[in-house]
Design a protein around this motif. Structure first.
Motif, short mmCIF file in Angstrom:
data_model
loop_
_atom_site.label_atom_id
_atom_site.label_comp_id
_atom_site.label_asym_id
_atom_site.label_seq_id
_atom_site.Cartn_x
_atom_site.Cartn_y
_atom_site.Cartn_z
N HIS A 90 0.83 -1.21 0.00
CA HIS A 90 0.00 0.00 0.00
C HIS A 90 0.87 1.27 0.00
O HIS A 90 0.54 2.25 -0.68
CB HIS A 90 -0.92 0.00 1.23
CG HIS A 90 -2.05 -0.98 1.12
ND1 HIS A 90 -2.85 -1.08 0.02
CD2 HIS A 90 -2.50 -1.92 2.00
CE1 HIS A 90 -3.76 -2.03 0.21
NE2 HIS A 90 -3.55 -2.55 1.41
N VAL A 91 1.94 1.26 0.77
CA VAL A 91 2.81 2.43 0.82
C VAL A 91 3.52 2.63 -0.52
O VAL A 91 3.62 3.76 -1.03
CB VAL A 91 3.82 2.30 1.97
CG1 VAL A 91 4.82 3.46 1.94
CG2 VAL A 91 3.10 2.27 3.31
N LEU A 92 4.03 1.55 -1.10
CA LEU A 92 4.76 1.66 -2.37
C LEU A 92 3.85 2.11 -3.50
O LEU A 92 4.30 2.71 -4.48
CB LEU A 92 5.40 0.32 -2.72
CG LEU A 92 6.57 -0.10 -1.81
CD1 LEU A 92 7.00 -1.52 -2.14
CD2 LEU A 92 7.74 0.86 -1.97
N ALA A 93 2.55 1.82 -3.38
CA ALA A 93 1.62 2.24 -4.43
C ALA A 93 1.37 3.74 -4.41
O ALA A 93 0.88 4.30 -5.39
CB ALA A 93 0.29 1.49 -4.28
N ALA A 94 1.73 4.40 -3.29
CA ALA A 94 1.44 5.83 -3.16
C ALA A 94 2.67 6.71 -3.29
O ALA A 94 2.57 7.93 -3.15
CB ALA A 94 0.78 6.09 -1.81
N PHE B 52 13.75 2.06 -3.25
CA PHE B 52 13.38 0.92 -2.41
C PHE B 52 13.85 -0.39 -3.04
O PHE B 52 14.37 -1.27 -2.34
CB PHE B 52 11.86 0.90 -2.21
CG PHE B 52 11.37 -0.19 -1.30
CD1 PHE B 52 11.33 -0.01 0.06
CD2 PHE B 52 10.96 -1.41 -1.82
CE1 PHE B 52 10.89 -1.02 0.91
CE2 PHE B 52 10.51 -2.43 -0.99
CZ PHE B 52 10.48 -2.22 0.38
N SER B 53 13.68 -0.52 -4.36
CA SER B 53 14.13 -1.73 -5.05
C SER B 53 15.65 -1.87 -4.97
O SER B 53 16.17 -2.99 -4.83
CB SER B 53 13.68 -1.70 -6.51
OG SER B 53 12.28 -1.65 -6.60
N LEU B 54 16.36 -0.75 -5.05
CA LEU B 54 17.81 -0.79 -4.96
C LEU B 54 18.27 -1.27 -3.59
O LEU B 54 19.14 -2.13 -3.47
CB LEU B 54 18.37 0.60 -5.26
CG LEU B 54 19.90 0.76 -5.23
CD1 LEU B 54 20.55 -0.12 -6.29
CD2 LEU B 54 20.28 2.23 -5.43
N LEU B 55 17.67 -0.72 -2.53
CA LEU B 55 18.03 -1.14 -1.18
C LEU B 55 17.65 -2.59 -0.93
O LEU B 55 18.41 -3.36 -0.31
CB LEU B 55 17.35 -0.22 -0.15
CG LEU B 55 17.59 -0.54 1.33
CD1 LEU B 55 19.08 -0.51 1.66
CD2 LEU B 55 16.83 0.43 2.22
N ALA B 56 16.48 -3.00 -1.42
CA ALA B 56 16.04 -4.38 -1.23
C ALA B 56 16.95 -5.36 -1.96
O ALA B 56 17.27 -6.44 -1.43
CB ALA B 56 14.59 -4.53 -1.71
N ALA B 57 17.37 -5.01 -3.17
CA ALA B 57 18.25 -5.90 -3.93
C ALA B 57 19.59 -6.09 -3.23
O ALA B 57 20.13 -7.20 -3.16
CB ALA B 57 18.45 -5.33 -5.34
N GLY C 176 9.77 -9.00 -6.35
CA GLY C 176 9.21 -9.60 -7.55
C GLY C 176 7.94 -8.90 -8.02
O GLY C 176 7.73 -8.70 -9.23
N ASN C 177 7.10 -8.51 -7.06
CA ASN C 177 5.89 -7.76 -7.44
C ASN C 177 6.22 -6.39 -8.01
O ASN C 177 5.57 -5.93 -8.95
CB ASN C 177 4.98 -7.62 -6.22
CG ASN C 177 4.43 -8.95 -5.74
OD1 ASN C 177 4.32 -9.90 -6.52
ND2 ASN C 177 4.07 -9.03 -4.47
N LEU C 178 7.23 -5.73 -7.42
CA LEU C 178 7.62 -4.42 -7.96
C LEU C 178 8.18 -4.54 -9.37
O LEU C 178 7.88 -3.71 -10.24
CB LEU C 178 8.66 -3.78 -7.04
CG LEU C 178 8.15 -3.23 -5.70
CD1 LEU C 178 9.31 -2.70 -4.87
CD2 LEU C 178 7.11 -2.15 -5.91
N ASP C 179 8.99 -5.57 -9.60
CA ASP C 179 9.55 -5.76 -10.94
C ASP C 179 8.44 -6.09 -11.95
O ASP C 179 8.49 -5.66 -13.12
CB ASP C 179 10.58 -6.89 -10.93
CG ASP C 179 11.80 -6.52 -10.08
OD1 ASP C 179 12.00 -5.30 -9.85
OD2 ASP C 179 12.52 -7.45 -9.64
N GLY C 180 7.43 -6.84 -11.51
CA GLY C 180 6.33 -7.16 -12.41
C GLY C 180 5.50 -5.93 -12.76
O GLY C 180 5.04 -5.78 -13.90
N ASP C 181 5.29 -5.05 -11.77
CA ASP C 181 4.55 -3.82 -12.06
C ASP C 181 5.33 -2.88 -12.97
O ASP C 181 4.75 -2.16 -13.78
CB ASP C 181 4.22 -3.12 -10.74
CG ASP C 181 3.29 -3.93 -9.86
OD1 ASP C 181 2.60 -4.83 -10.41
OD2 ASP C 181 3.26 -3.70 -8.63
#
Length: 412
Positions: free
Chosen positions: A297-301, A310-315, A405-410
């Protein structure tokens, strides 16, 4: 005549030779490999190294998300069957007798005790006034309990002021006052109610029957409060000084589901197996455990650059976890134990600048501010350094991989 000296055989020698022959026969037959005395066998076994597996159950079975837990509870509730635990209603007479003798009763055991205590309340309603307190309800307060007791005729005076514990204790301390039976469900859920009840529990005309559900519930009561008993020392002049409970403990195991007691529980928040947290910066408070749904929900906003950060830190966090030792990953049971897989602020700034996400310190801190406010990114001082901080995402490796994975798919 020949002498018999040196040819005598003692019983111990015969037994030793017999045992030796028996073990030799067993060895020749393959029944035993070798014979060792008990102390030799003990030290041989104790000297061997014990092999401990590095497998962790939480690594083999991925924890449930809030949605999966709710679905599993819904399926289980449809097929649940309450086991029949034999209960003799004649116990009501024994409990009522114990209340008359000056004890208060505290019921413990596995299973909901609400139904039996409500039936007991009906049993004693012929002998006095009954007040039932559902302490498991989050909105029930001490004021509500006192207001219910004040409805007993004679307790509430003509004044419109709210009843107090002192007034209730003084009223039921007199010999001509009616008897009050206070039934409290799940007393350990509300320590404030427990403290309030202790101020008038030793009154001779107040009888309390309460239940507890948690293993550490006895820690709510001090030793002096547990040892206190009703008696002549209770004085109406110093009613509030007589603090205690006078419990008589009873095992009331019913194995019944806690349907009513858990009706107000928040099932959307699943706390980890460990309640310990890493030392988080006080400027970045995290309210409750972070869930995958909340992160989505937060990433969608947020903006596209914030998602890239966020993706960079998560990776990088997943990369550090993959390169670490297996036992080190398994030891990080709590999401807040992922600190040693995080990234320093300077390293994150360098990566963000190279990826054209944030070209200066102000821009990077502005992007991180949104995540810090919602608990998606937390920070702590790096051990052994002065002023340097480590940033990480408080999610387990499995959940973080799924979220990335969900972020990459979006994005595609």
């Amino acid at each position: 005549m020949d002498s018999d000296e040196g040819s005598e055989l003692y019983a111990s020698d015969v037994e030793h030779n017999y045992a030796t022959n028996i073990f030799k026969e067993f060895e020749s037959d393959g029944l035993i490999d070798s014979y060792k005395p008990s102390f030799d066998a003990y030290f041989t076994h104790a000297s061997s190294r014990t092999r401990t597996s590095t497998n962790v159950f939480s690594q083999r079975v991925v924890p449930l998300s809030p949605e999966e837990q709710n679905a599993a509870l819904a399926r289980a509730s449809a097929h649940i069957s309450t086991p029949h635990v034999p209960f003799d209603s004649s116990s009501f007479k024994r409990w009522a007798r114990e209340l008359d003798e000056g004890f208060n009763i505290l019921f413990y055991g596995l299973g909901s005790k609400r139904g039996i205590l409500n039936d007991f309340a009906k049993h004693v309603s012929r002998r006095g006034h009954v007040v039932i307190v559902n302490a498991f309800h989050p909105s029930v307060t001490v004021r509500d309990m006192l207001a219910s007791i004040a409805r007993v005729p004679g307790v509430q005076s003509t004044s419109t002021s709210a009843p107090t514990q002192e007034r209730i204790a003084e009223h039921f301390a007199s010999s001509d006052s009616p008897h009050l039976f206070l039934i409290v469900h799940s007393l350990d859920r509300s320590p404030k109610l427990a403290r309030a009840i202790s101020s008038f529990a030793l009154s001779p005309n107040i009888h309390i029957a309460a239940s507890i559900d948690r293993l550490n519930a006895p820690l709510l009561f001090s030793a002096s409060q547990l040892a206190a008993r009703k008696g002549s020392f209770f004085s109406s002049d110093r009613a509030t000084k007589n603090v205690g409970y006078g419990w008589l403990w009873h095992d009331l195991t019913t194995l019944a589901p806690y349907t009513s007691e858990l009706a107000f529980a928040d099932r959307t928040s699943i706390s980890g197996a460990s309640s310990s947290r890493a030392r988080v910066d006080i400027t970045n408070p995290v309210s409750g455990p972070l869930t995958e749904t909340a992160a989505i929900h937060v990433l969608a906003a947020v903006t596209a650059k914030a998602k890239k950060l966020f993706s960079l830190l998560a990776a990088k966090q997943l990369e550090n976890a993959d390169s670490s030792d297996v036992s080190e990953v398994n030891s990080a049971l709590s999401p807040h134990d992922q600190q040693h897989f995080g990234l320093t602020y300077d390293a994150l700034f360098t990566l963000a600048r190279d990826a054209f996400i944030a070209t200066n310190d102000t821009a990077l801190r502005a992007l991180l501010g949104e995540f810090r406010d919602h608990g998606l990114v937390v920070s702590a001082a790096q051990p052994g350094t002065s002023g340097s901080e480590v940033l990480w995402i408080p999610l387990r490796k499995e959940r973080l991989s799924k979220l990335v994975g969900n972020l990459d798919g979006d994005a595609t």
